[in-house]
Design an enzyme around this catalytic site. Structure first.
Site, PDB file in Angstrom:
ATOM      1  N   ASP A 254       0.836  -1.195   0.000  1.00  0.00           N
ATOM      2  CA  ASP A 254       0.000   0.000   0.000  1.00  0.00           C
ATOM      3  C   ASP A 254       0.873   1.249   0.000  1.00  0.00           C
ATOM      4  O   ASP A 254       2.084   1.183   0.253  1.00  0.00           O
ATOM      5  CB  ASP A 254      -0.908   0.018   1.236  1.00  0.00           C
ATOM      6  CG  ASP A 254      -2.021  -1.026   1.163  1.00  0.00           C
ATOM      7  OD1 ASP A 254      -2.239  -1.576   0.069  1.00  0.00           O
ATOM      8  OD2 ASP A 254      -2.660  -1.278   2.201  1.00  0.00           O
TER       9      ASP A 254
ATOM     10  N   ASP B  83      -4.447  -4.056   9.777  1.00  0.00           N
ATOM     11  CA  ASP B  83      -4.701  -5.493   9.683  1.00  0.00           C
ATOM     12  C   ASP B  83      -5.391  -5.779   8.354  1.00  0.00           C
ATOM     13  O   ASP B  83      -6.299  -5.043   7.958  1.00  0.00           O
ATOM     14  CB  ASP B  83      -5.589  -5.943  10.846  1.00  0.00           C
ATOM     15  CG  ASP B  83      -5.871  -7.430  10.787  1.00  0.00           C
ATOM     16  OD1 ASP B  83      -5.093  -8.195  11.374  1.00  0.00           O
ATOM     17  OD2 ASP B  83      -6.863  -7.825  10.130  1.00  0.00           O
TER      18      ASP B  83
ATOM     19  N   LYS C 145      -3.347   3.731  -3.035  1.00  0.00           N
ATOM     20  CA  LYS C 145      -4.702   4.206  -3.288  1.00  0.00           C
ATOM     21  C   LYS C 145      -4.860   5.588  -2.684  1.00  0.00           C
ATOM     22  O   LYS C 145      -4.317   5.887  -1.633  1.00  0.00           O
ATOM     23  CB  LYS C 145      -5.742   3.267  -2.681  1.00  0.00           C
ATOM     24  CG  LYS C 145      -5.762   1.867  -3.266  1.00  0.00           C
ATOM     25  CD  LYS C 145      -6.862   1.052  -2.611  1.00  0.00           C
ATOM     26  CE  LYS C 145      -6.966  -0.342  -3.226  1.00  0.00           C
ATOM     27  NZ  LYS C 145      -5.811  -1.171  -2.876  1.00  0.00           N
TER      28      LYS C 145
ATOM     29  N   MET D  54     -11.331   6.129   7.798  1.00  0.00           N
ATOM     30  CA  MET D  54     -11.476   6.848   6.527  1.00  0.00           C
ATOM     31  C   MET D  54     -12.629   7.851   6.568  1.00  0.00           C
ATOM     32  O   MET D  54     -13.423   7.956   5.634  1.00  0.00           O
ATOM     33  CB  MET D  54     -11.685   5.840   5.378  1.00  0.00           C
ATOM     34  CG  MET D  54     -10.554   4.852   5.228  1.00  0.00           C
ATOM     35  SD  MET D  54     -10.923   3.489   4.089  1.00  0.00           S
ATOM     36  CE  MET D  54     -12.065   2.501   5.095  1.00  0.00           C
TER      37      MET D  54
END
Length: 267
Positions: free
Chosen positions: A43, A98, A65, A177
């Protein structure tokens, strides 16, 4: 049967939780998996110090992302992983927090299994647990909260989701988020009956340099995020346990405003 990190067991993927950021919070098994990697698919928010734990020869592929913009769509990530595994590589799919908590780990496991390939999972310290611990914020407490729930603030159909009963007296709600949608989140929770003066904490860049823990009230959440220039990654914690934390108060004039709103709601 070959063990997880058997050097002779080629052609597999290991989903690894990188934790909330600080490399010191990696599990021993995560470090061992990183050291075994031929290919590292990671990521975008992974600390560079974590990436350095993989061999210098490992092929590093970023699938970072950003909100509303993915450099590689999920189907593409799945295909990428599968292609490298079929070539005989040990692929470490490195995810923040996780893999199975808002990490799309379940989708990737399904794809790899559907392709008939081996996959293992190494859990990580979730962002909620790591950031809350740093802020001395207990997500449960015998005197304040006997339940905790985790939701995503940027999921499909936010306004249609039923969060009723997830926040309030005796309960803690953790929102991942949620920075960009903080005003809508506050409105949604208050519309569901959560008191405007419910304590809220925003834990920004937890366990990383520049981290902040900021406390306010639910009615002020959206305004505070804007006022303080909060940036992702950050989580939002809603509940009375917030009062136990070391988070810095940023109530401003909203302390009186929210108290007035709460009194009006109870009249």
């Amino acid at each position: 049967m070959a063990s997880l990190l058997d050097p002779d067991a080629r052609g597999r993927v290991i989903l690894v939780g990188a934790g909330p950021g600080d490399p010191d919070l990696l599990t021993v098994r995560a470090v061992e998996a990183l050291r075994a990697a031929d290919v590292l698919v990671h990521d975008g928010l992974i600390d560079p110090r974590v990436l350095e734990l993989a061999p210098a020869s490992a092929h590093r592929i970023s699938v970072a992302k950003r909100r509303s913009r993915h450099t590689v769509p999920q189907d593409g990530i799945n295909a990428l992983i599968i292609a490298h595994v079929r070539a005989g590589s040990v692929v470490v799919r490195l995810k923040g927090g996780d893999p199975f908590i808002f990490g799309r780990g379940g989708e990737e496991v399904e794809a790899v299994r559907a392709a008939g390939l081996r996959v293992d999972v190494v859990p990580g310290v979730s962002a909620a647990l790591g950031c809350a611990a740093e802020a001395m914020l207990p997500l449960t407490h015998r005197d304040h909260a006997s339940a905790v729930s985790f939701v995503a603030g940027q999921c499909k159909g936010l306004s249609e989701q039923d969060w009723s009963g997830l926040a309030g007296v005796g309960r803690t709600l953790v929102i991942y988020m949620g920075v960009a949608t903080a005003p809508a989140i506050a409105e949604k929770l208050m519309a569901d009956g959560v008191a405007p003066d419910m304590p809220v904490a925003v834990l920004e860049k937890g366990t990383l340099p520049g981290h902040r823990a900021i406390r306010t009230l639910l009615a002020d959440l959206g305004a505070m995020v804007d006022r303080e220039g909060v940036e992702s990654p950050a989580i939002i914690v809603v509940g009375d346990v917030v009062e136990l934390s070391d988070a810095e108060d940023k109530l401003g004039r909203w302390a009186d405003v929210a108290a007035t709103l709460a009194q009006g709601a109870g009249a």
